[in-house]
Design a protein around this motif. Structure first.
Motif, mmCIF file in Angstrom:
data_model
loop_
_atom_site.group_PDB
_atom_site.id
_atom_site.type_symbol
_atom_site.label_atom_id
_atom_site.label_comp_id
_atom_site.label_asym_id
_atom_site.label_seq_id
_atom_site.Cartn_x
_atom_site.Cartn_y
_atom_site.Cartn_z
ATOM 1 N N ILE A 227 38.918 53.985 55.938
ATOM 2 C CA ILE A 227 39.789 52.871 56.303
ATOM 3 C C ILE A 227 39.448 51.689 55.404
ATOM 4 C CG2 ILE A 227 40.587 51.401 58.202
ATOM 5 C CD1 ILE A 227 40.814 54.215 59.080
ATOM 6 N N THR A 228 40.469 51.049 54.877
ATOM 7 C CA THR A 228 40.208 49.816 54.141
ATOM 8 C C THR A 228 41.383 48.870 54.355
ATOM 9 O OG1 THR A 228 39.477 48.909 52.030
ATOM 10 C CG2 THR A 228 41.204 50.566 51.939
ATOM 11 N N THR A 229 41.159 47.612 54.007
ATOM 12 C CA THR A 229 42.245 46.639 54.071
ATOM 13 C C THR A 229 42.507 46.159 52.645
ATOM 14 O OG1 THR A 229 40.681 44.855 54.427
ATOM 15 C CG2 THR A 229 41.621 45.847 56.389
ATOM 16 N N PRO A 230 43.657 45.563 52.385
ATOM 17 C CA PRO A 230 43.935 45.146 51.009
ATOM 18 C C PRO A 230 43.175 43.883 50.613
ATOM 19 C CG PRO A 230 45.924 45.219 52.371
ATOM 20 C CD PRO A 230 44.779 45.280 53.273
ATOM 21 N N GLU A 231 41.863 43.935 50.733
ATOM 22 C CA GLU A 231 41.034 42.809 50.291
ATOM 23 C C GLU A 231 39.976 43.376 49.374
ATOM 24 O OE1 GLU A 231 39.754 40.369 53.898
ATOM 25 O OE2 GLU A 231 40.923 42.035 54.671
ATOM 26 N N MET A 232 39.581 42.616 48.356
ATOM 27 C CA MET A 232 38.634 43.143 47.370
ATOM 28 C C MET A 232 37.332 43.586 48.023
ATOM 29 S SD MET A 232 39.919 43.761 44.624
ATOM 30 C CE MET A 232 38.449 44.523 43.958
ATOM 31 N N SER A 233 36.845 42.791 48.972
ATOM 32 C CA SER A 233 35.545 43.137 49.569
ATOM 33 C C SER A 233 35.616 44.471 50.301
ATOM 34 C CB SER A 233 35.100 42.036 50.528
ATOM 35 O OG SER A 233 36.133 41.765 51.447
ATOM 36 N N ALA A 234 36.692 44.693 51.032
ATOM 37 C CA ALA A 234 36.832 45.948 51.779
ATOM 38 C C ALA A 234 37.036 47.126 50.833
ATOM 39 C CB ALA A 234 38.002 45.843 52.746
ATOM 40 N N VAL A 235 37.790 46.867 49.752
ATOM 41 C CA VAL A 235 38.048 47.938 48.785
ATOM 42 C C VAL A 235 36.757 48.325 48.075
ATOM 43 C CG1 VAL A 235 39.290 48.529 46.669
ATOM 44 C CG2 VAL A 235 40.459 47.276 48.483
ATOM 45 N N ARG A 236 35.961 47.303 47.722
ATOM 46 C CA ARG A 236 34.691 47.568 47.048
ATOM 47 C C ARG A 236 33.782 48.410 47.936
ATOM 48 N NH1 ARG A 236 32.492 44.555 42.992
ATOM 49 N NH2 ARG A 236 34.664 44.354 42.393
ATOM 50 N N ASP A 237 33.714 48.054 49.223
ATOM 51 C CA ASP A 237 32.868 48.809 50.143
ATOM 52 C C ASP A 237 33.392 50.226 50.339
ATOM 53 O OD1 ASP A 237 31.520 46.481 50.266
ATOM 54 O OD2 ASP A 237 31.793 46.102 52.401
ATOM 55 N N ALA A 238 34.728 50.359 50.357
ATOM 56 C CA ALA A 238 35.322 51.692 50.496
ATOM 57 C C ALA A 238 34.928 52.555 49.299
ATOM 58 C CB ALA A 238 36.835 51.584 50.615
ATOM 59 N N ASP A 239 34.898 51.943 48.110
ATOM 60 C CA ASP A 239 34.534 52.667 46.897
ATOM 61 C C ASP A 239 33.096 53.201 47.008
ATOM 62 O OD1 ASP A 239 35.323 53.534 44.279
ATOM 63 O OD2 ASP A 239 33.810 52.137 43.506
ATOM 64 N N ARG A 240 32.240 52.353 47.532
ATOM 65 C CA ARG A 240 30.836 52.749 47.738
ATOM 66 C C ARG A 240 30.757 53.946 48.675
ATOM 67 N NH1 ARG A 240 26.094 53.703 47.193
ATOM 68 N NH2 ARG A 240 24.299 52.582 47.988
ATOM 69 N N ILE A 241 31.543 53.872 49.762
ATOM 70 C CA ILE A 241 31.554 54.948 50.759
ATOM 71 C C ILE A 241 32.066 56.247 50.147
ATOM 72 C CG2 ILE A 241 32.809 55.723 52.826
ATOM 73 C CD1 ILE A 241 30.533 53.838 53.484
ATOM 74 N N ILE A 242 33.124 56.129 49.330
ATOM 75 C CA ILE A 242 33.682 57.335 48.711
ATOM 76 C C ILE A 242 32.625 57.995 47.825
ATOM 77 C CG2 ILE A 242 35.433 58.211 47.118
ATOM 78 C CD1 ILE A 242 37.254 55.913 48.181
ATOM 79 N N GLY A 243 31.875 57.145 47.089
ATOM 80 C CA GLY A 243 30.787 57.670 46.259
ATOM 81 C C GLY A 243 29.788 58.460 47.086
ATOM 82 N N LEU A 244 29.431 57.903 48.256
ATOM 83 C CA LEU A 244 28.455 58.571 49.120
ATOM 84 C C LEU A 244 29.030 59.866 49.702
ATOM 85 C CD1 LEU A 244 27.049 55.449 50.990
ATOM 86 C CD2 LEU A 244 25.825 56.846 49.318
ATOM 87 N N LEU A 245 30.313 59.820 50.035
ATOM 88 C CA LEU A 245 30.944 61.023 50.601
ATOM 89 C C LEU A 245 31.045 62.133 49.556
ATOM 90 C CD1 LEU A 245 33.854 59.452 52.702
ATOM 91 C CD2 LEU A 245 31.777 60.498 53.585
ATOM 92 N N GLU A 246 31.343 61.722 48.299
ATOM 93 C CA GLU A 246 31.486 62.719 47.227
ATOM 94 C C GLU A 246 30.167 63.441 46.969
ATOM 95 O OE1 GLU A 246 33.126 60.359 44.110
ATOM 96 O OE2 GLU A 246 35.176 61.066 44.503
#
Lengths: 270, 257
Positions: A142-161
């Motif tokens: 889940i993310t919102t269209p804000e840079m901070s949330a998107v950046r954190d989502a990117d981090r999470i995707i890295g961990l999930l991958e």
């Protein structure tokens, strides 16, 4: 029967993990699936509040882990839908009370009896996150269209991958305001999917009804004709394999400024 | 005969025929507590004994208390009771299953022994101790069974006590109180309260207002109605004290009793 274990995660707090878990879980159950939701936010539980089930909790996830009760005893049935159950987190403990191994075991037992095990992940990337993703094979970010949330989502995707057990993960963009996207004041849906290079599962428009639903302890998918409720119902149907188009939030209708521009262009050329 | 062992930094252990009290109330940090404890253990034979420990007003987390517990276990020493005036320490100790008291420990010893303990204390402490001893004498029953807490209990805090619990303050939603006896709250009860937790059907729960998510008495359970209204604020601050008890096999809340 072997159900699907889906973790709902985001990295950043306050972007709508718990709201999404409650609504996607309820929507799946409304479509006839047997669903159990696990709140892994030990010490800061909220899922029970959103579901309006707080007053029915006797045993929690931690009681199951510590073998103070059987798994079946700790499952709280939803008020409306008998296909839906909740396994609540303990409020008076902390994240260290559970381990990833124990979560794997619980998810394994639950997916025997349920079509979907929805795991509500706490914010952050520490032990709570590790516990939440341990038993999962799919993830919804889940993310919102804000840079901070998107950046954190990117981090999470890295961990999930980096985790082999997660076979599939998709993005839900929450709290989207079409007008702000159209006036270029907010990141657009494609902006976010481009940054994250991840498949989109759904887009939830900003909806004041969410606040009403949260305060009533009633998921928004149970309310009639709400923008967010419809979006969550569509997400649930997509998870169950239906092809439903994601509405376009980006193409702007002619704006006031466009009209003014066109007016001047028209007068200048004449 | 009582014996007292004191360390340079003000920690002490007093031994009487019935009990051993380790007083760490003048030690300011967790690290020093570990150090002083090891000092005391090295200098005395505590192996296989039950001890009472006074932490004074030091705040300890659950991890700290449980690591202290395991350190002592390594020396075959078990903690019988903990004295603390810090709510964090009390709650932490309760969560690892220790009995906790908020009172100052009664030091059962002869004059000669207490002299040597007081040597390491300041004059002010002497006075406080003397006052506490006087107070302790007049509250014998309460002291044995009742835990007094003068603080709000907030979400995530859990209080478990073998005896009665009296809280001066509110118990917010998300908090949990478990007592083998009665629960009395000088404030609003919004969390979960479990009285008579070892099966006492006569146990009661009292509060200025009972707004609890769940009430449990012995093995019975009552839950708040589903129709959740937005929290009504009592603008006039008029409270009608309420009492919950078992009547005909059900938990009933009485507004007059």
């Amino acid at each position: 029967m072997s159900g699907r274990v889906i973790v709902v995660t985001s990295g950043k707090g306050g972007v709508g993990k718990t709201t999404s878990t409650a609504n996607i879980g309820t929507a799946l159950a409304k479509n006839g699936a047997k669903v159990v939701m696990i709140d892994t936010d030990i010490g800061l539980r909220n899922l029970d509040l959103l579901m309006g089930l707080e007053n029915r909790i006797v045993y929690t996830l931690i009681d199951v882990i510590e073998e103070k009760c059987k798994l079946q005893q700790a499952l709280v049935k939803d008020k409306k839908n008998p296909n839906l159950a909740l396994l609540a987190a303990a409020q008076t403990r902390d994240k260290s009370a559970a381990s990833p191994e124990q979560m794997v075991e619980i998810c394994k037992q639950l997916k025997e009896d349920f079509d979907f095990v929805m795991v509500d992940c706490p914010a952050g990337i520490e032990q709570g996150f590790q516990n939440a993703i341990a038993g999962a094979t799919e993830a919804i970010i889940i993310t919102t269209p804000e840079m901070s949330a998107v950046r954190d989502a990117d981090r999470i995707i890295g961990l999930l991958e980096s985790k082999e057990d997660i076979l599939n993960y998709k993005l839900v963009l929450n709290r989207v305001r079409p007008k702000m996207i159209q006036s270029n004041d907010m990141l657009g849906v494609t902006d976010v999917t481009d940054i994250l290079s991840v498949k989109l599962l759904g887009v939830i428009p900003e909806d004041e009804n969410i606040i009403i639903s949260t305060n009533r302890g009633e998921p928004i998918v149970n309310m009639e004709n709400t923008k967010a409720g419809t979006a969550y119902m569509n997400i649930a149907r997509r998870i169950m394999g239906e092809e439903i188009e994601i509405p376009d939030f980006e193409t702007p209708p002619p704006t006031f400024i466009d009209k003014v521009k066109n007016f001047f262009l028209a007068t200048a050329s004449s | 005969m009582n014996e007292v062992l004191s360390t340079k930094n003000g920690a002490s252990a007093s031994f009487s025929t019935e009990e051993i009290l380790i007083d760490l109330s003048s030690i300011g940090s967790f690290e020093n507590i570990l150090f002083e404890l090891t000092n005391i253990i090295e200098q005395s034979n505590l192996r296989g004994k039950n001890v009472k420990i006074n932490f004074g007003d030091l705040s300890l987390t659950q991890n700290m208390v449980s690591s202290l517990q395991s350190v002592l276990k390594g020396f075959d020493i078990s903690i019988k009771m903990i004295f603390s005036s810090s709510i964090e320490t009390k709650i932490a100790a309760m969560e690892v299953g220790l009995t906790v008291s908020g009172e100052k420990p009664e030091i059962k010893q002869q004059t000669a022994a207490s002299d040597s303990i007081i040597e390491t204390q300041k004059d002010e402490d002497k006075l406080v101790d003397a006052m506490n001893n006087v107070l302790a004498g007049s509250h014998e029953i309460v002291k044995e069974n009742t835990l007094f807490i003068k603080q709000n209990l907030r979400s995530g805090q859990k209080l478990e006590h073998d005896g009665n619990i009296v809280i001066i303050g509110d118990c917010k939603a998300g908090s949990e109180i478990i007592a083998t006896g009665d629960i009395t709250i000088w404030g609003i009860l919004g969390g979960i309260a479990h009285a008579g937790s070892k099966g006492d059907y006569k146990a009661k729960i009292r509060a200025f207002r009972i707004n609890a998510i769940q009430l449990r008495i012995a093995d019975l359970l009552a839950r708040k109605p589903d129709a959740i209204e937005m929290e009504k604020m009592d603008k006039h601050n008029l409270f009608t004290p309420e009492e919950a008890k078992i009547t005909n096999g059900e938990i009933v809340i009485y507004t007059e009793y």
